[in-house]
Design an enzyme around this catalytic site. Structure first.
Site, PDB file in Angstrom:
ATOM      1  N   GLU A 188       0.804  -1.224  -0.140  1.00 14.50           N
ATOM      2  CA  GLU A 188      -0.024   0.052   0.122  1.00 14.50           C
ATOM      3  C   GLU A 188       0.865   1.370  -0.097  1.00 14.50           C
ATOM      4  O   GLU A 188       2.067   1.217   0.085  1.00 14.50           O
ATOM      5  CB  GLU A 188      -1.049  -0.068   1.396  1.00 14.50           C
ATOM      6  CG  GLU A 188      -0.225  -0.070   2.647  1.00 14.50           C
ATOM      7  CD  GLU A 188      -1.032   0.506   3.596  1.00 14.50           C
ATOM      8  OE1 GLU A 188      -1.379   1.884   3.428  1.00 14.50           O
ATOM      9  OE2 GLU A 188      -1.258   0.126   4.831  1.00 14.50           O
ATOM     10  N   LYS A 217      -5.463  10.666   1.066  1.00 19.70           N
ATOM     11  CA  LYS A 217      -5.688   9.191   1.458  1.00 19.70           C
ATOM     12  C   LYS A 217      -6.775   8.711   0.954  1.00 19.70           C
ATOM     13  O   LYS A 217      -7.900   9.276   1.158  1.00 19.70           O
ATOM     14  CB  LYS A 217      -5.645   9.408   2.952  1.00 19.70           C
ATOM     15  CG  LYS A 217      -5.860   8.137   3.738  1.00 19.70           C
ATOM     16  CD  LYS A 217      -6.078   8.378   5.050  1.00 19.70           C
ATOM     17  CE  LYS A 217      -6.658   7.122   5.815  1.00 19.70           C
ATOM     18  NZ  LYS A 217      -7.130   7.554   7.415  1.00 19.70           N
ATOM     19  N   VAL A 269      -5.404   0.179   3.018  1.00 15.23           N
ATOM     20  CA  VAL A 269      -5.632  -1.134   3.091  1.00 15.23           C
ATOM     21  C   VAL A 269      -6.773  -1.307   2.055  1.00 15.23           C
ATOM     22  O   VAL A 269      -6.798  -2.221   1.094  1.00 15.23           O
ATOM     23  CB  VAL A 269      -5.632  -1.791   4.448  1.00 15.23           C
ATOM     24  CG1 VAL A 269      -6.097  -3.409   4.034  1.00 15.23           C
ATOM     25  CG2 VAL A 269      -4.355  -1.695   5.260  1.00 15.23           C
ATOM     26  N   ASP A 312     -16.611   5.413  14.378  1.00 10.01           N
ATOM     27  CA  ASP A 312     -15.275   5.402  13.419  1.00 10.01           C
ATOM     28  C   ASP A 312     -14.881   3.813  13.513  1.00 10.01           C
ATOM     29  O   ASP A 312     -14.244   3.185  14.419  1.00 10.01           O
ATOM     30  CB  ASP A 312     -14.287   6.116  14.388  1.00 10.01           C
ATOM     31  CG  ASP A 312     -13.189   6.309  13.206  1.00 10.01           C
ATOM     32  OD1 ASP A 312     -13.364   5.714  12.297  1.00 10.01           O
ATOM     33  OD2 ASP A 312     -12.286   7.296  13.641  1.00 10.01           O
ATOM     34  N   ALA A 357     -13.037   1.631   6.803  1.00  6.25           N
ATOM     35  CA  ALA A 357     -13.539   0.982   5.661  1.00  6.25           C
ATOM     36  C   ALA A 357     -12.716  -0.293   5.363  1.00  6.25           C
ATOM     37  O   ALA A 357     -13.148  -1.222   4.572  1.00  6.25           O
ATOM     38  CB  ALA A 357     -13.607   1.750   4.581  1.00  6.25           C
ATOM     39  N   ASP A 358     -11.431  -0.493   5.765  1.00  4.36           N
ATOM     40  CA  ASP A 358     -10.651  -1.530   5.616  1.00  4.36           C
ATOM     41  C   ASP A 358     -11.414  -2.869   6.194  1.00  4.36           C
ATOM     42  O   ASP A 358     -11.383  -3.857   5.407  1.00  4.36           O
ATOM     43  CB  ASP A 358      -9.678  -1.653   6.510  1.00  4.36           C
ATOM     44  CG  ASP A 358      -8.449  -0.559   6.100  1.00  4.36           C
ATOM     45  OD1 ASP A 358      -8.571   0.071   5.136  1.00  4.36           O
ATOM     46  OD2 ASP A 358      -7.305  -0.253   6.893  1.00  4.36           O
ATOM     47  N   LYS A 367      -3.252  -2.552  15.848  1.00  3.36           N
ATOM     48  CA  LYS A 367      -2.638  -1.536  16.614  1.00  3.36           C
ATOM     49  C   LYS A 367      -3.533  -0.937  17.749  1.00  3.36           C
ATOM     50  O   LYS A 367      -4.707  -0.817  17.503  1.00  3.36           O
ATOM     51  CB  LYS A 367      -2.134  -0.391  15.704  1.00  3.36           C
ATOM     52  CG  LYS A 367      -1.131   0.552  16.312  1.00  3.36           C
ATOM     53  CD  LYS A 367      -0.875   1.826  15.460  1.00  3.36           C
ATOM     54  CE  LYS A 367       0.357   1.327  14.622  1.00  3.36           C
ATOM     55  NZ  LYS A 367       1.034   2.321  13.767  1.00  3.36           N
TER      56      LYS A 367
HETATM   57  N1  PSU Z   1      -2.138   1.726  10.865  1.00  2.51           N
HETATM   58  C1  PSU Z   1      -0.811   1.766  10.845  1.00  2.51           C
HETATM   59  N2  PSU Z   1      -0.232   2.361   9.699  1.00  2.51           N
HETATM   60  C2  PSU Z   1      -0.919   2.599   8.705  1.00  2.51           C
HETATM   61  C3  PSU Z   1      -2.172   2.728   8.560  1.00  2.51           C
HETATM   62  C4  PSU Z   1      -2.858   2.089   9.684  1.00  2.51           C
HETATM   63  O1  PSU Z   1      -0.177   1.189  11.859  1.00  2.51           O
HETATM   64  O2  PSU Z   1      -0.229   3.435   7.890  1.00  2.51           O
HETATM   65  C5  PSU Z   1      -2.940   3.328   7.406  1.00  2.51           C
HETATM   66  C6  PSU Z   1      -3.514   2.046   6.524  1.00  2.51           C
HETATM   67  O3  PSU Z   1      -3.321   2.604   5.221  1.00  2.51           O
HETATM   68  C7  PSU Z   1      -4.723   1.545   6.897  1.00  2.51           C
HETATM   69  C8  PSU Z   1      -5.444   3.007   7.205  1.00  2.51           C
HETATM   70  O4  PSU Z   1      -5.393   1.271   6.062  1.00  2.51           O
HETATM   71  O5  PSU Z   1      -4.218   3.899   7.799  1.00  2.51           O
HETATM   72  C9  PSU Z   1      -6.665   3.086   8.100  1.00  2.51           C
HETATM   73  O6  PSU Z   1      -7.111   4.327   7.891  1.00  2.51           O
HETATM   74  P1  PSU Z   1      -8.617   4.423   8.370  1.00  2.51           P
HETATM   75  O7  PSU Z   1      -8.362   4.300   9.873  1.00  2.51           O
HETATM   76  O8  PSU Z   1      -9.024   5.955   8.499  1.00  2.51           O
HETATM   77  O9  PSU Z   1      -9.351   3.808   7.853  1.00  2.51           O
HETATM   78 MN    MN Z   2     -11.940   5.952  10.482  1.00  2.00          MN
END
Ligand code: PSU
Ligand code: MN
Length: 307
Positions: free
Chosen positions: A29, A91, A111, A143, A146-147, A164
């Site tokens: 990614e 993003k 992701v 929150d 979408a992954d 994490k």
């Molecule tokens: N967690 C990490 N490093 C990252 C991400 C998540 O430890 O770089 C990034 C990845 O691209 C993941 C995105 O798909 O953040 C998720 O963002 P959101 O929570 O806004 O869906």
């Molecule tokens: Mn989010």
């Protein structure tokens, strides 16, 4: 109907050749490059991760949206451009893909969107650091990354270092169970927590070899069970961080995000950057080690998958 999506796909020759010859390819990614790490460590990491995959005998394909194309296999120049753009790059998750193709701006894929593009290109195996999930406090903020929805519907396996703890691990596992997404631990019963090798939660299945993982992937998709799989690979021992130390910084970053009312797509990048600052780069070093470790395992799974 012709496959109109092909007009938007730009697959690097090296990647196209590997795919045509049924050779192993590993998707990577780009949000991890632009929003996950600072420059220049991000560009160094991006180069190293590709090298690790090559050393194993597979072909890397870093994915992003650039110049109105879904790019599969970035050049060193493309990676440099994206890495320098940093948080100024958009993003891109599922909802954003068409807009970035239309605007021809630089889109860093998460992701979710990397899975979409990998599937379009015919790549089944994808390595990253951490996935998005159900955030702490999601019961009021709603929150949820979408992954997770993408994992429920797109046939790509994601090799990561677990979940994490900026996220609620337990709720993320519940969501994945509801959506039918299996969580495989690589040589572990405990769900890895990114910086730490273990957590208070268990994975669904502990598989101990890349072959065993590749076999399950083949069977799942052969029988028509659509959707992704999470392969959680613990951070190498020597790079893991003491849990008490990292928890303290994550709690502080979460508190600041709440105080500053950081919402939506900004939340995860804010938390990642703050944790990195608060640990004075220690967490960044851990992050880089675990990404390389995941790339190695992903390449081994991709090789077995093609056998
Ligand atoms: N967690 C990490 N490093 C990252 C991400 C998540 O430890 O770089 C990034 C990845 O691209 C993941 C995105 O798909 O953040 C998720 O963002 P959101 O929570 O806004 O869906
Ligand atoms: Mn989010």
């Amino acid at each position: 109907m012709t496959n109109k999506f092909a007009t938007y796909l730009d697959i690097a020759p090296e990647v196209a050749q590997a795919l045509a010859a049924n050779q192993p390819v590993v998707a990577l990614e780009s949000t991890i490059i632009s929003h996950g790490m600072p420059y220049p460590q991000n560009v160094q990491m991006a180069g190293q991760v590709e090298q690790v995959i090559r050393d194993q005998g597979a072909t890397p394909a870093t994915i992003a949206i650039m110049d109105g194309k879904l790019k599969v296999g970035l050049s060193a120049d493309d990676i440099e451009r994206l890495a320098k753009e940093g948080q100024a790059a958009t993003k891109v998750s599922r909802r954003d893909v068409a807009f970035l193709l239309a605007s021809k701006k630089i889109g860093a894929t998460t992701v979710a969107s990397t899975m979409i593009i990998a599937e379009l290109a015919g790549i089944k195996i994808f390595a990253t650091g951490g996935i998005g999930g159900v955030h702490r406090g999601a019961e009021t903020s709603f929150d949820i990354s979408a992954d997770l929805e993408e994992l429920s519907q797109t046939n790509v396996a994601v090799i990561c270092a677990g979940i994490k703890s900026i996220l609620n691990l337990g709720l993320t596992l519940e969501y994945l169970e509801t959506k039918g997404v299996p969580v495989i631990g690589y040589q572990t019963d405990s769900l890895p927590a990114f910086y730490a090798r273990t957590s208070a939660h268990n994975v669904d299945y502990n598989l101990t070899t890349p072959d065993a993982i590749a076999q399950v992937l083949k069977i799942k998709w052969d029988v028509g069970l659509n959707g992704g799989v999470i392969i959680a690979n613990p951070v190498p021992k020597e790079a893991a961080m003491p849990e008490a130390e990292i928890t303290q910084y994550i709690d502080q970053a979460l508190k600041e995000a709440a105080e500053q009312n950081i919402l939506g797509k900004l939340a995860t990048p804010f938390l990642l950057a703050r944790v990195s600052e608060l640990t004075q780069g220690k967490s960044l070093a851990t992050n880089i080690v675990l990404v390389l470790n995941n790339a190695k395992l992903a390449a081994q799974i991709a090789i077995s998958f093609q056998d």
